[in-house]
Design a protein around this motif. Structure first.
Motif, PDB file in Angstrom:
ATOM      1  N   TRP A  66       0.850  -1.210   0.000  1.00  0.00           N
ATOM      2  CA  TRP A  66       0.000   0.000   0.000  1.00  0.00           C
ATOM      3  C   TRP A  66       0.879   1.252   0.000  1.00  0.00           C
ATOM      4  N   GLU A  67       1.910   1.243   0.827  1.00  0.00           N
ATOM      5  CA  GLU A  67       2.786   2.421   0.911  1.00  0.00           C
ATOM      6  C   GLU A  67       3.401   2.714  -0.459  1.00  0.00           C
ATOM      7  N   ALA A  68       3.847   1.643  -1.138  1.00  0.00           N
ATOM      8  CA  ALA A  68       4.463   1.831  -2.455  1.00  0.00           C
ATOM      9  C   ALA A  68       3.430   2.368  -3.443  1.00  0.00           C
ATOM     10  N   PHE A  69       2.192   1.864  -3.357  1.00  0.00           N
ATOM     11  CA  PHE A  69       1.166   2.335  -4.298  1.00  0.00           C
ATOM     12  C   PHE A  69       0.799   3.798  -4.022  1.00  0.00           C
ATOM     13  N   LEU A  70       0.672   4.155  -2.752  1.00  0.00           N
ATOM     14  CA  LEU A  70       0.317   5.550  -2.421  1.00  0.00           C
ATOM     15  C   LEU A  70       1.412   6.507  -2.899  1.00  0.00           C
ATOM     16  N   ARG A  71       2.666   6.112  -2.691  1.00  0.00           N
ATOM     17  CA  ARG A  71       3.775   6.949  -3.185  1.00  0.00           C
ATOM     18  C   ARG A  71       3.691   7.096  -4.705  1.00  0.00           C
ATOM     19  N   HIS A  72       3.392   5.966  -5.362  1.00  0.00           N
ATOM     20  CA  HIS A  72       3.274   5.952  -6.821  1.00  0.00           C
ATOM     21  C   HIS A  72       2.198   6.943  -7.271  1.00  0.00           C
ATOM     22  N   VAL A  73       1.053   6.922  -6.598  1.00  0.00           N
ATOM     23  CA  VAL A  73      -0.051   7.803  -6.988  1.00  0.00           C
ATOM     24  C   VAL A  73       0.317   9.265  -6.740  1.00  0.00           C
ATOM     25  N   VAL A  74       0.915   9.526  -5.593  1.00  0.00           N
ATOM     26  CA  VAL A  74       1.154  10.920  -5.218  1.00  0.00           C
ATOM     27  C   VAL A  74       2.404  11.495  -5.889  1.00  0.00           C
ATOM     28  N   THR A  75       3.470  10.683  -5.985  1.00  0.00           N
ATOM     29  CA  THR A  75       4.735  11.246  -6.501  1.00  0.00           C
ATOM     30  C   THR A  75       5.136  10.700  -7.867  1.00  0.00           C
ATOM     31  N   GLY A  76       4.440   9.652  -8.339  1.00  0.00           N
ATOM     32  CA  GLY A  76       4.813   9.065  -9.632  1.00  0.00           C
ATOM     33  C   GLY A  76       6.017   8.148  -9.518  1.00  0.00           C
ATOM     34  N   SER A  77       6.379   7.746  -8.289  1.00  0.00           N
ATOM     35  CA  SER A  77       7.513   6.821  -8.125  1.00  0.00           C
ATOM     36  C   SER A  77       7.177   5.472  -8.777  1.00  0.00           C
ATOM     37  N   PRO A  78       8.192   4.711  -9.198  1.00  0.00           N
ATOM     38  CA  PRO A  78       7.928   3.474  -9.940  1.00  0.00           C
ATOM     39  C   PRO A  78       7.120   2.464  -9.132  1.00  0.00           C
TER      40      PRO A  78
END
Ligand SMILES: NC(=O)c1ccc[n+]([C@@H]2O[C@H](COP(=O)([O-])OP(=O)(O)OC[C@H]3O[C@@H](n4cnc5c(N)ncnc54)[C@H](O)[C@@H]3O)[C@@H](O)[C@H]2O)c1
Length: 383
Positions: free
Chosen positions: A336-348
């Motif tokens: 979840w943390e990785a997905f939220l970062r992805h949504v908010v910052t565009g991280s891979p």
């Protein structure tokens, strides 16, 4: 510190996975730790919007956790501008329709596996999500299990030499529901309701094998319905129409052979509910949910086959326990943390709808192999 609130529609929140792993152990756990720090002074703050069919049960979940935002109207939730993410933990059969609605509403989407009930449907979701330009994710929680993280550490560190084979045992006895209630929902045992262990477990095996070892190139599967009649949540007997055990052989790119048994009709004589035994030229390992034990080539004993004598060696004692060397958080929360970062910052974030579609494809081809009694090649699925 700035707080960045993010509305997340959690559909299927009264279910086993939706409630325990996703709401409580992931989203609420994130709030308990003060939100998710992005490292630039921002903290992502999940605001769950609970969605379900049953008002009483939804209200009960909300009240138990001091939440107030819930509705039985998915369309109304999807129409809200503050709801940026749609998450689906409904029964598999309801998923495709709801995800389509979420795509049309322009939401980013995270979902439980399997992404859909067929490869064709999963592929359509990949295309529709791509066309809508949204960010997508599919749960691949097993990758974050401490045991598998340790296994990955061994692989990355070159412990195995050339990896030869993987043998996996997953399963436990799921009660029939007559004299003791079943510990899994009854839809799992009805093909007409999207049940079956192949559709349930092969999506997991697909990403575990591909991420740790190599992509699956062919599958041979025998599926069985060992327990033909069960009793549902209301105490009514029903015919079990879905497979409750699957015996699969997966041929991986580069020649590794993986033989994985999955069963809801086996009694556990293992240390954990899932175990993978990996043999390599330089060493072997047995990884479970949490533990991982190894035996190096240099300390491998030399047993001699002699059925006339009782075993003199304690084979299990000849293995070495791997240390944790780090703290392992709940795997669902980590993803979840990785997905939220992805949504908010565009991280891979590599575990997107396409990755999910590969899991559905392997399950579908496993079922075909079982039905037709033959080995089936797995074509590469890419955009
Ligand atoms: N990642 C994992 O390890 C893992 C483990 C178990 C299940 N799952 C997946 O999670 C999803 C949910 O599984 P679960 O075990 O939580 O199931 P569950 O039966 O406990 O929960 C299902 C949820 O879907 C809702 N629902 C919506 N429409 C429904 C309908 N028509 N009939 C019945 N329920 C309906 C229910 O109200 C409930 O909230 C499945 O897709 C399953 O494949 C994933």
């Amino acid at each position: 510190m700035t707080r960045r609130s993010i509305g997340i529609i959690v559909n299927g929140v009264t279910g086993r996975m939706g409630y325990r792993q996703h709401l409580v152990r992931s989203l609420l756990a994130l709030r308990e730790q003060g939100g998710l720090e992005l490292g630039d002074g921002t903290r992502i703050w999940p605001e769950p919007i609970l969605v379900g069919r049953d008002e009483t049960r939804l209200r009960a979940v909300a009240e138990r956790h001091g939440l107030t935002d819930w509705t039985t109207d998915l369309a109304a939730a999807l129409a809200r501008d503050d709801a940026e993410i749609y998450f689906d933990a409904q029964v598999t059969q309801q998923r495709e329709k709801a995800i389509r609605q979420a795509i049309d509403a322009g939401k980013h989407i995270y979902t439980e596996k399997p992404l859909a009930e067929s490869s064709a449907a999963a592929w359509e979701l990949v295309r529709a999500a791509d066309a809508a330009g949204i960010r997508t994710g599919v749960v691949q929680d097993k990758l974050f299990l401490p045991g598998l993280r340790k296994l990955k550490r061994l692989i990355d560190g070159g412990f195995f030499g050339r990896i030869l084979s993987v043998r996996g045992e997953f399963g436990y006895w799921v009660f029939e529901g007559d004299w003791q209630p079943a510990q899994r929902p009854s839809w799992n045992y009805r093909a007409e309701d999207g049940g079956g262990i192949v559709m349930d477990m092969f999506p997991h095996w697909q990403y575990v094998l591909e991420e740790l070892f190599a992509p699956v190139r062919a599958v041979t599967c025998v599926a069985a319905t060992h327990v033909p009649q069960r009793v549902d949540e209301a105490g009514r007997p029903y015919p079990a129409t879905a497979d409750d055990a699957a015996y699969g052989i997966f041929e991986l790119d580069g020649g590794i052979v993986a033989a994985l048994n999955s069963s809801w009709a086996t009694r556990v004589h293992r240390d954990e509910l899932v175990e993978f035994h990996v043999d390599g030229t330089e060493g072997s390992a047995v990884a479970g949910l949490r533990r991982c034990r190894v035996q190096h080539r240099a300390v491998t004993p030399k047993p001699v086959w002699n059925p006339d004598l009782p075993a003199t060696e304690d084979f299990r004692a000849q293995w070495t326990e791997m240390p944790d060397n780090e703290e392992f958080d709940n795997g669902f929360k980590v993803q979840w943390e990785a997905f939220l970062r992805h949504v908010v910052t565009g991280s891979p974030f590599t575990w997107d709808f396409l990755a999910g579609a590969r899991g559905v494809q392997l399950a579908e081809l496993g079922l075909r192999s079982a039905r037709e009694g033959r080995r089936v090649e797995v074509p590469e699925l890419s955009r």
